[in-house]
Design a protein around this motif. Structure first.
Motif, PDB file in Angstrom:
ATOM      1  N   ALA A   1       0.827  -1.206   0.000  1.00 30.73           N
ATOM      2  CA  ALA A   1       0.000   0.000   0.000  1.00 30.73           C
ATOM      3  C   ALA A   1       0.862   1.257   0.000  1.00 30.73           C
ATOM      4  CB  ALA A   1      -0.930  -0.008   1.212  1.00 30.73           C
ATOM      5  N   LEU A   2       2.022   1.190   0.650  1.00 31.22           N
ATOM      6  CA  LEU A   2       2.911   2.349   0.698  1.00 31.22           C
ATOM      7  C   LEU A   2       3.396   2.757  -0.684  1.00 31.22           C
ATOM      8  CD1 LEU A   2       5.040   1.678   3.899  1.00 31.22           C
ATOM      9  CD2 LEU A   2       3.816   3.799   3.388  1.00 31.22           C
ATOM     10  N   ALA A   3       3.591   1.800  -1.559  1.00 28.07           N
ATOM     11  CA  ALA A   3       4.082   2.123  -2.899  1.00 28.07           C
ATOM     12  C   ALA A   3       3.117   3.076  -3.601  1.00 28.07           C
ATOM     13  CB  ALA A   3       4.258   0.841  -3.713  1.00 28.07           C
ATOM     14  N   GLU A   4       1.822   2.815  -3.485  1.00 27.38           N
ATOM     15  CA  GLU A   4       0.829   3.694  -4.097  1.00 27.38           C
ATOM     16  C   GLU A   4       0.758   5.033  -3.365  1.00 27.38           C
ATOM     17  OE1 GLU A   4      -3.952   3.877  -5.172  1.00 27.38           O
ATOM     18  OE2 GLU A   4      -3.117   2.107  -4.202  1.00 27.38           O
ATOM     19  N   LYS A   5       0.823   4.993  -2.035  1.00 32.94           N
ATOM     20  CA  LYS A   5       0.791   6.230  -1.254  1.00 32.94           C
ATOM     21  C   LYS A   5       1.983   7.121  -1.595  1.00 32.94           C
ATOM     22  CE  LYS A   5      -2.845   5.364   1.387  1.00 32.94           C
ATOM     23  NZ  LYS A   5      -4.088   6.169   1.273  1.00 32.94           N
ATOM     24  N   GLN A   6       3.154   6.507  -1.778  1.00 32.73           N
ATOM     25  CA  GLN A   6       4.351   7.284  -2.103  1.00 32.73           C
ATOM     26  C   GLN A   6       4.200   7.974  -3.457  1.00 32.73           C
ATOM     27  OE1 GLN A   6       7.605   7.348  -0.292  1.00 32.73           O
ATOM     28  NE2 GLN A   6       6.227   6.818   1.375  1.00 32.73           N
ATOM     29  N   GLN A   7       3.685   7.248  -4.433  1.00 35.35           N
ATOM     30  CA  GLN A   7       3.506   7.837  -5.760  1.00 35.35           C
ATOM     31  C   GLN A   7       2.569   9.043  -5.701  1.00 35.35           C
ATOM     32  OE1 GLN A   7       1.972   5.145  -8.755  1.00 35.35           O
ATOM     33  NE2 GLN A   7       1.330   6.819 -10.076  1.00 35.35           N
ATOM     34  N   LYS A   8       1.428   8.866  -5.050  1.00 36.24           N
ATOM     35  CA  LYS A   8       0.455   9.944  -4.989  1.00 36.24           C
ATOM     36  C   LYS A   8       0.933  11.096  -4.105  1.00 36.24           C
ATOM     37  CE  LYS A   8      -3.582   7.102  -6.028  1.00 36.24           C
ATOM     38  NZ  LYS A   8      -4.884   6.580  -5.530  1.00 36.24           N
ATOM     39  N   GLY A   9       1.682  10.760  -3.061  1.00 35.66           N
ATOM     40  CA  GLY A   9       2.235  11.799  -2.207  1.00 35.66           C
ATOM     41  C   GLY A   9       3.226  12.676  -2.958  1.00 35.66           C
ATOM     42  N   HIS A  10       4.062  12.049  -3.765  1.00 37.85           N
ATOM     43  CA  HIS A  10       5.022  12.824  -4.557  1.00 37.85           C
ATOM     44  C   HIS A  10       4.306  13.676  -5.602  1.00 37.85           C
ATOM     45  CE1 HIS A  10       8.952  11.794  -3.024  1.00 37.85           C
ATOM     46  NE2 HIS A  10       8.594  10.524  -2.931  1.00 37.85           N
ATOM     47  N   GLU A  11       3.202  13.188  -6.124  1.00 39.24           N
ATOM     48  CA  GLU A  11       2.422  14.009  -7.059  1.00 39.24           C
ATOM     49  C   GLU A  11       1.948  15.286  -6.373  1.00 39.24           C
ATOM     50  OE1 GLU A  11      -0.702  11.456  -8.452  1.00 39.24           O
ATOM     51  OE2 GLU A  11       0.646  10.223  -9.661  1.00 39.24           O
ATOM     52  N   ALA A  12       1.478  15.155  -5.143  1.00 40.71           N
ATOM     53  CA  ALA A  12       1.028  16.328  -4.386  1.00 40.71           C
ATOM     54  C   ALA A  12       2.185  17.276  -4.092  1.00 40.71           C
ATOM     55  CB  ALA A  12       0.356  15.887  -3.085  1.00 40.71           C
ATOM     56  N   LEU A  13       3.322  16.716  -3.719  1.00 42.69           N
ATOM     57  CA  LEU A  13       4.493  17.545  -3.428  1.00 42.69           C
ATOM     58  C   LEU A  13       4.968  18.298  -4.667  1.00 42.69           C
ATOM     59  CD1 LEU A  13       6.425  15.060  -1.123  1.00 42.69           C
ATOM     60  CD2 LEU A  13       5.369  17.216  -0.407  1.00 42.69           C
ATOM     61  N   ARG A  14       4.858  17.683  -5.828  1.00 46.01           N
ATOM     62  CA  ARG A  14       5.261  18.370  -7.064  1.00 46.01           C
ATOM     63  C   ARG A  14       4.343  19.559  -7.353  1.00 46.01           C
ATOM     64  NH1 ARG A  14       6.804  13.062  -8.700  1.00 46.01           N
ATOM     65  NH2 ARG A  14       4.751  12.593  -9.571  1.00 46.01           N
ATOM     66  N   VAL A  15       3.054  19.388  -7.111  1.00 48.74           N
ATOM     67  CA  VAL A  15       2.117  20.502  -7.294  1.00 48.74           C
ATOM     68  C   VAL A  15       2.475  21.654  -6.359  1.00 48.74           C
ATOM     69  CG1 VAL A  15      -0.288  21.227  -6.980  1.00 48.74           C
ATOM     70  CG2 VAL A  15       0.221  19.060  -8.131  1.00 48.74           C
ATOM     71  N   MET A  16       2.757  21.319  -5.116  1.00 51.16           N
ATOM     72  CA  MET A  16       3.127  22.344  -4.141  1.00 51.16           C
ATOM     73  C   MET A  16       4.416  23.048  -4.523  1.00 51.16           C
ATOM     74  SD  MET A  16       2.275  20.189  -0.678  1.00 51.16           S
ATOM     75  CE  MET A  16       3.082  21.393   0.405  1.00 51.16           C
ATOM     76  N   ASP A  17       5.415  22.283  -4.917  1.00 52.57           N
ATOM     77  CA  ASP A  17       6.715  22.858  -5.244  1.00 52.57           C
ATOM     78  C   ASP A  17       6.626  23.790  -6.448  1.00 52.57           C
ATOM     79  OD1 ASP A  17       9.615  22.593  -4.349  1.00 52.57           O
ATOM     80  OD2 ASP A  17       9.832  22.243  -6.507  1.00 52.57           O
ATOM     81  N   ALA A  18       5.830  23.396  -7.436  1.00 55.01           N
ATOM     82  CA  ALA A  18       5.664  24.238  -8.620  1.00 55.01           C
ATOM     83  C   ALA A  18       5.010  25.569  -8.244  1.00 55.01           C
ATOM     84  CB  ALA A  18       4.820  23.511  -9.667  1.00 55.01           C
ATOM     85  N   HIS A  19       4.020  25.512  -7.373  1.00 57.34           N
ATOM     86  CA  HIS A  19       3.362  26.748  -6.936  1.00 57.34           C
ATOM     87  C   HIS A  19       4.306  27.622  -6.129  1.00 57.34           C
ATOM     88  CE1 HIS A  19       0.037  29.344  -5.694  1.00 57.34           C
ATOM     89  NE2 HIS A  19       0.516  29.289  -4.462  1.00 57.34           N
ATOM     90  N   LEU A  20       5.042  27.014  -5.227  1.00 51.35           N
ATOM     91  CA  LEU A  20       5.928  27.773  -4.346  1.00 51.35           C
ATOM     92  C   LEU A  20       7.174  28.303  -5.057  1.00 51.35           C
ATOM     93  CD1 LEU A  20       5.593  25.517  -1.191  1.00 51.35           C
ATOM     94  CD2 LEU A  20       4.793  27.889  -1.394  1.00 51.35           C
ATOM     95  N   ALA A  21       7.451  27.810  -6.231  1.00 47.66           N
ATOM     96  CA  ALA A  21       8.585  28.337  -6.991  1.00 47.66           C
ATOM     97  C   ALA A  21       8.385  29.810  -7.325  1.00 47.66           C
ATOM     98  CB  ALA A  21       8.773  27.523  -8.275  1.00 47.66           C
TER      99      ALA A  21
END
Length: 200
Positions: free
Chosen positions: A125-145
């Motif tokens: 289950a962590l493998a899927e959570k990690q993928q989706k978590g990184h997707e969220a972090l990428r959205v945040m990082d792009a905005h905060l840039a």
């Protein structure tokens, strides 16, 4: 005085502790250990039938579960709430993002690994959570840039909501090295007046 039913290691509970510390709001806290089923007792279910923390109780006895609803209540007339109606909607936009895209993946991973210590049990289950978590972090990082904070030019409850689990994401197996804008934002949040650490 406000009463906060909480579990110290919970980022959802930390949101409220951080906001109240920064707003100078006095409160008393009642610890409920979710790993021991303390939110599933008859007494607690009488307070919140959903059996979850945090729960904020007003001096008048009004009960407000759900971390972001309580965060909104605390900050509704403060410097952490924009005056502009569209920016208020943007605050909600990021708070909904936090609960739908961010928290279910980053917080759950942290809970399994850091709180329960059961990385192997939840490996699949962590493998899927990690993928989706990184997707969220990428959205945040792009905005905060291009932005110092999530809404407008000022620190708001959108930042508090997203900071809670992001700043401990590595405890859930997420490396933040690939997200420099998030790293800079984490530092800015920690420099805000009245900041208190999570301790959990």
């Amino acid at each position: 005085m406000l009463t906060l039913y909480e579990f110290s290691s919970s980022g959802n509970c930390y949101k409220l502790r951080l906001a109240m510390a920064q707003l100078g709001i006095a409160f008393r806290r009642i610890e409920k250990d979710i790993t021991r089923g303390e939110t599933r007792t008859a007494d607690f279910l009488a307070i919140n039938p959903n059996g979850r923390i945090p729960v904020l109780v007003t001096p008048e006895g009004q009960v407000l579960p759900e971390s972001n609803a309580a965060l909104w209540y605390l900050a509704r007339e403060s410097q952490f709430m924009p005056k502009d109606a569209f920016q208020q909607a943007q605050v909600l936009q990021w708070m909904f993002f936090e609960q739908y895209n961010h928290e279910p993946n980053i917080a759950t991973s942290r809970y399994w690994i850091h709180v329960l210590g059961e990385r192997e049990k939840y490996a699949e289950a962590l493998a899927e959570k990690q993928q989706k978590g990184h997707e969220a972090l990428r959205v945040m990082d792009a905005h905060l840039a291009d932005h110092d904070f999530f809404v407008g030019e000022s620190y708001s409850i959108a930042d508090i909501a997203l900071y809670a689990y992001t700043h401990v994401a590595e405890q859930g197996g997420f490396s933040l090295k690939a997200y420099p804008a998030i790293g800079n934002w984490l530092n800015r949040v920690a420099e805000q007046p009245g900041y208190v650490p999570m301790k959990g």
